[in-house]
Write a protein that holds these residues in place. Structure first.
Motif, mmCIF file in Angstrom:
data_model
loop_
_atom_site.group_PDB
_atom_site.id
_atom_site.type_symbol
_atom_site.label_atom_id
_atom_site.label_comp_id
_atom_site.label_asym_id
_atom_site.label_seq_id
_atom_site.Cartn_x
_atom_site.Cartn_y
_atom_site.Cartn_z
ATOM 1 N N SER A 10 -55.967 -25.514 -29.887
ATOM 2 C CA SER A 10 -54.884 -24.807 -30.563
ATOM 3 C C SER A 10 -54.136 -23.953 -29.563
ATOM 4 N N VAL A 11 -52.852 -23.759 -29.829
ATOM 5 C CA VAL A 11 -52.015 -22.865 -29.031
ATOM 6 C C VAL A 11 -51.295 -21.928 -29.989
ATOM 7 N N ILE A 12 -50.784 -20.849 -29.452
ATOM 8 C CA ILE A 12 -50.087 -19.859 -30.259
ATOM 9 C C ILE A 12 -48.584 -19.995 -30.020
ATOM 10 N N CYS A 13 -47.819 -20.077 -31.088
ATOM 11 C CA CYS A 13 -46.361 -20.143 -30.988
ATOM 12 C C CYS A 13 -45.852 -18.788 -30.509
ATOM 13 N N LEU A 14 -45.073 -18.795 -29.423
ATOM 14 C CA LEU A 14 -44.609 -17.532 -28.866
ATOM 15 C C LEU A 14 -43.552 -16.869 -29.740
ATOM 16 N N ALA A 15 -42.937 -17.593 -30.664
ATOM 17 C CA ALA A 15 -41.907 -17.009 -31.521
ATOM 18 C C ALA A 15 -42.487 -16.377 -32.783
ATOM 19 N N CYS A 16 -43.334 -17.113 -33.495
ATOM 20 C CA CYS A 16 -43.829 -16.609 -34.782
ATOM 21 C C CYS A 16 -45.280 -16.152 -34.736
ATOM 22 N N GLY A 17 -46.004 -16.508 -33.667
ATOM 23 C CA GLY A 17 -47.399 -16.108 -33.552
ATOM 24 C C GLY A 17 -48.367 -17.009 -34.293
ATOM 25 N N GLY A 18 -47.856 -18.081 -34.892
ATOM 26 C CA GLY A 18 -48.719 -19.009 -35.621
ATOM 27 C C GLY A 18 -49.555 -19.864 -34.687
ATOM 28 N N GLU A 19 -50.706 -20.273 -35.162
ATOM 29 C CA GLU A 19 -51.591 -21.133 -34.376
ATOM 30 C C GLU A 19 -51.350 -22.574 -34.797
ATOM 31 N N VAL A 20 -51.081 -23.443 -33.823
ATOM 32 C CA VAL A 20 -50.804 -24.853 -34.100
ATOM 33 C C VAL A 20 -51.581 -25.724 -33.127
ATOM 34 N N PRO A 21 -51.890 -26.958 -33.523
ATOM 35 C CA PRO A 21 -52.551 -27.869 -32.581
ATOM 36 C C PRO A 21 -51.642 -28.141 -31.382
ATOM 37 N N ARG A 22 -52.208 -28.191 -30.209
ATOM 38 C CA ARG A 22 -51.443 -28.430 -28.984
ATOM 39 C C ARG A 22 -50.619 -29.715 -29.075
ATOM 40 N N SER A 23 -51.164 -30.742 -29.721
ATOM 41 C CA SER A 23 -50.483 -32.032 -29.799
ATOM 42 C C SER A 23 -49.202 -31.984 -30.622
ATOM 43 N N THR A 24 -49.061 -30.992 -31.502
ATOM 44 C CA THR A 24 -47.846 -30.899 -32.314
ATOM 45 C C THR A 24 -46.905 -29.803 -31.833
ATOM 46 N N ALA A 25 -47.326 -29.048 -30.836
ATOM 47 C CA ALA A 25 -46.497 -27.953 -30.321
ATOM 48 C C ALA A 25 -45.463 -28.474 -29.325
ATOM 49 N N ARG A 26 -44.454 -27.684 -29.077
ATOM 50 C CA ARG A 26 -43.425 -27.989 -28.091
ATOM 51 C C ARG A 26 -43.613 -27.061 -26.901
ATOM 52 N N GLU A 27 -43.607 -27.631 -25.688
ATOM 53 C CA GLU A 27 -43.749 -26.815 -24.481
ATOM 54 C C GLU A 27 -42.489 -26.002 -24.266
ATOM 55 N N TYR A 28 -42.665 -24.772 -23.821
ATOM 56 C CA TYR A 28 -41.541 -23.913 -23.492
ATOM 57 C C TYR A 28 -41.745 -23.395 -22.083
ATOM 58 N N ASP A 29 -40.739 -23.567 -21.257
ATOM 59 C CA ASP A 29 -40.767 -23.055 -19.895
ATOM 60 C C ASP A 29 -39.577 -22.121 -19.739
ATOM 61 N N LYS A 30 -39.841 -20.842 -19.551
ATOM 62 C CA LYS A 30 -38.746 -19.880 -19.511
ATOM 63 C C LYS A 30 -37.783 -20.112 -18.364
ATOM 64 N N TYR A 31 -38.163 -20.918 -17.384
ATOM 65 C CA TYR A 31 -37.256 -21.222 -16.288
ATOM 66 C C TYR A 31 -36.473 -22.507 -16.529
ATOM 67 N N GLY A 32 -36.722 -23.170 -17.657
ATOM 68 C CA GLY A 32 -35.959 -24.350 -18.022
ATOM 69 C C GLY A 32 -36.293 -25.592 -17.222
ATOM 70 N N ASP A 33 -37.439 -25.603 -16.559
ATOM 71 C CA ASP A 33 -37.811 -26.738 -15.720
ATOM 72 C C ASP A 33 -39.195 -27.225 -16.129
ATOM 73 N N ARG A 34 -39.279 -27.851 -17.275
ATOM 74 C CA ARG A 34 -40.591 -28.278 -17.763
ATOM 75 C C ARG A 34 -41.127 -29.498 -17.047
ATOM 76 N N TRP A 35 -40.316 -30.141 -16.217
ATOM 77 C CA TRP A 35 -40.761 -31.359 -15.537
ATOM 78 C C TRP A 35 -41.580 -31.043 -14.288
ATOM 79 N N ASP A 36 -41.328 -29.915 -13.653
ATOM 80 C CA ASP A 36 -42.093 -29.520 -12.484
ATOM 81 C C ASP A 36 -43.348 -28.807 -12.978
ATOM 82 N N ARG A 37 -44.474 -29.496 -12.951
ATOM 83 C CA ARG A 37 -45.699 -28.977 -13.546
ATOM 84 C C ARG A 37 -46.651 -28.332 -12.549
#
Length: 97
Positions: A10-37
């Motif tokens: 599980s991961v925590i949604c940074l906006a609402c604080g809800g707990e969701v399964p990682r597989s259904t969550a959306r990755e957020y990268d504050k630098y806008g570069d989610r491809w460079d891992r």
């Protein structure tokens, strides 16, 4: 004891604080570069919060927030400074109808 069948952490949604399964969550990268891992830790959003986001490019946003010392000033002062700076640099803000 048998290992858990639920291997989807599980991961925590940074906006609402809800707990969701990682597989259904959306990755957020504050630098806008989610491809460079490399050496990166992502934050996550649940689908409803992700859908509410503006998905327009945000080049220069992080630099502007640092310049305006986001998080250091009270919210009203920050927002006033942000709106003034954005209008000076990019023109008047208009709402879409």
């Amino acid at each position: 004891m048998w290992p858990s069948r639920n291997r989807d952490p599980s991961v925590i949604c940074l906006a609402c604080g809800g707990e969701v399964p990682r597989s259904t969550a959306r990755e957020y990268d504050k630098y806008g570069d989610r491809w460079d891992r490399e050496n990166k830790a992502f934050e996550y959003l649940c689908k409803p919060c992700h859908n509410e986001l503006c998905h327009h490019p945000r080049g220069g946003l992080e630099e502007l927030l640092v310049e305006l010392e986001a998080g250091d000033a009270d919210q009203a002062a920050f927002l006033t400074g942000y709106l003034t700076t954005v209008e000076e640099r990019y023109g008047p803000l208009e709402e879409e109808s």
